[in-house]
Design an enzyme around this catalytic site. Structure first.
Site, short mmCIF file in Angstrom:
data_model
loop_
_atom_site.label_atom_id
_atom_site.label_comp_id
_atom_site.label_asym_id
_atom_site.label_seq_id
_atom_site.Cartn_x
_atom_site.Cartn_y
_atom_site.Cartn_z
N SER A 172 -2.57 9.36 -70.71
CA SER A 172 -2.96 7.98 -70.52
C SER A 172 -4.45 7.99 -70.20
O SER A 172 -4.88 8.61 -69.22
CB SER A 172 -2.16 7.36 -69.37
OG SER A 172 -2.82 6.22 -68.89
N ARG A 224 -12.04 -3.21 -63.68
CA ARG A 224 -10.95 -4.20 -63.52
C ARG A 224 -11.43 -5.56 -63.03
O ARG A 224 -11.03 -6.60 -63.58
CB ARG A 224 -9.83 -3.66 -62.61
CG ARG A 224 -9.20 -2.35 -63.09
CD ARG A 224 -8.88 -2.34 -64.54
NE ARG A 224 -8.28 -1.09 -65.00
CZ ARG A 224 -8.33 -0.66 -66.25
NH1 ARG A 224 -8.94 -1.38 -67.17
NH2 ARG A 224 -7.77 0.47 -66.58
N ASP A 277 1.72 -0.81 -75.39
CA ASP A 277 2.30 -1.68 -74.37
C ASP A 277 1.81 -3.13 -74.47
O ASP A 277 2.62 -4.06 -74.45
CB ASP A 277 1.98 -1.14 -72.97
CG ASP A 277 2.90 0.02 -72.60
OD1 ASP A 277 3.96 0.16 -73.24
OD2 ASP A 277 2.53 0.78 -71.69
N ASP A 298 -4.38 -0.15 -60.77
CA ASP A 298 -4.99 -1.17 -61.62
C ASP A 298 -4.30 -2.53 -61.48
O ASP A 298 -4.96 -3.57 -61.51
CB ASP A 298 -4.98 -0.72 -63.08
CG ASP A 298 -6.01 0.38 -63.34
OD1 ASP A 298 -7.05 0.38 -62.64
OD2 ASP A 298 -5.78 1.23 -64.21
#
Ligand code: ARG
Length: 400
Positions: free
Chosen positions: A175, A95, A15, A124
């Protein structure tokens, strides 16, 4: 004047690789790729090469492992932070740190935009964007994956069309996000909450039934809430986390399988491998039981729930979070000592603890008559007054 720039959080996966090209095509921006190393075990050199080859104008690899351990993990540990009592906030913690470095680079290269590779369904995206605006409210944010609405197949086709190396497009059924504090696994077969996660989903832990028949012991020493030694040997925090991860993982401890409430309203099935995080939190909690005064201990545990929520919700950079940090820091003054953990086939139990700051007083706790210093006579009066409201209420009730 040259083109404006966008600083992209780059993982090297499909991605964000596609995003490099897409940002250039769609927004006519120079892409600066940034990879922040928070302890994910990947080939970081290859990521740089790939990013530049796809068309990033510059690439920054930032080793933030030490910062992650000292400024993020340690704070969460002092607060025994577990979202919904189970999840030690692996991704939620990284994050805000990644966001911090994105903003730093954006300011340095004078970029007006910051981009991340999150989808529109997860937490996220919230954590990145709220952290970025908290640190620099002027920056504009682009979320390519949320915007482009390509299926995975379309993304692969886009990659092929633009000569983006396809090794990254190998279809992984899950994922995964990984850092020093653990590993998160989502998607694929795990989306059916009834199905047991297959063994192939795990990397940091062995199945409990495969673990050794021999129990393993680990002594973790803390100073003011910070782990400082393992089995009597002083070690840096990162080493301690890595070693506990390894020992606990080999003992089959640290798997979490839960239904989690996302901030965006979805209930999702989440699988985690967090052997080190859960071991350290277990030990740290026990040492607090030994060294913190009762009211402080009880009050702190309520604040811990709030703190974990704030981190999960992406509010790392917020006034309440900062104020709670000051509170937790104060509580750790006496949290020094050693905890003994015993691992056996998937379990981790505290089997011993000691501290110079212990509030445990043998002469108060003992049932051995000779050494007992507790005032048995005071107990009578204490109970009389403590139970007085109940007695008054019961009398009234009996009177009708
Ligand atoms: N459910 C966890 C969280 O919200 C894990 C998220 C993992 N992120 C990912 N991009 N795979 O913190």
């Amino acid at each position: 004047m040259g083109k404006d720039k966008v600083v992209l959080a780059y993982s090297g996966g499909l991605d964000t690789s596609v995003a490099i090209k897409w940002l250039e095509e769609k927004y006519n921006l120079d892409v600066i790729a940034v990879t922040v190393d928070v302890g994910q075990i990947e080939e970081l050199d290859k990521i740089r090469e790939r990013g530049l080859k796809i068309g990033a104008k510059d690439f920054y690899l930032i080793d933030a492992k030490e910062e992650f351990a000292q400024d993020f993990i340690l704070k969460a540990l002092k607060a025994n932070a577990l979202y919904e009592g189970k999840y030690p906030l692996v991704s939620s913690l990284s994050r805000p740190l990644i966001a911090k470095h994105l903003v730093k680079v954006a300011e340095k290269v004078k970029a007006s935009f910051v981009a991340h590779g999150c989808t529109g369904k997860g937490n996220d995206q919230v954590r990145f964007e709220v952290s970025i605006v908290a640190l620099n409210p002027e920056l504009k944010i682009i979320a390519p994956i949320r915007e482009w609405k390509m299926s995975r197949q379309e993304a692969i086709e886009y990659a092929q069309k633009h000569d983006i190396p396809v090794e990254v497009t190998k279809k992984s059924p899950y994922s995964v996000d990984e850092n020093l504090w653990g590993r998160t696994i989502e998607c694929g077969i795990l989306e059916d909450p009834w199905l047991e996660p297959p063994e192939e989903a795990f990397k940091l832990t062995v199945a409990p039934e495969q673990a050794s028949e021999k129990p393993k012991y680990l002594e973790i020493a803390f100073e003011k809430g910070k782990p400082v030694a393992l089995n009597g040997k002083n070690l840096p925090l990162i080493k301690i986390i890595n070693q506990v991860n390894k020992i606990a993982g080999e003992s089959g401890f640290g798997r979490v399988d839960m239904i989690e409430n996302r901030l965006v309203g979805i209930k999702s099935r989440e699988v985690y491998e967090v052997p080190g995080a859960l071991s350290l939190i277990t030990a740290h909690c026990d040492l607090e039981d030994l060294t913190l005064e009762r009211e402080l201990l009880h009050f702190k545990s309520r604040m811990e729930i709030k703190y974990a929520e704030l981190i999960y919700y992406g509010l790392w950079y917020s006034p309440l979070k900062e104020a709670l940090d000051a509170f937790f820091e104060k509580t750790q003054e006496s949290v020094s000592g050693t905890v003994k953990l015993k691992y056996y086939k998937g379990s981790c139990q505290v089997v011993g603890r000691k501290s110079e700051k212990a509030l445990y007083d043998y002469s108060l706790a003992t049932y051995e008559k000779r050494e007992d210093l507790f005032s048995h006579d005071s107990a009578k009066g204490f109970i009389e007054l403590f139970g007085l409201p109940i007695k008054t209420w019961a009398k009234k009730k009996a009177d009708g």
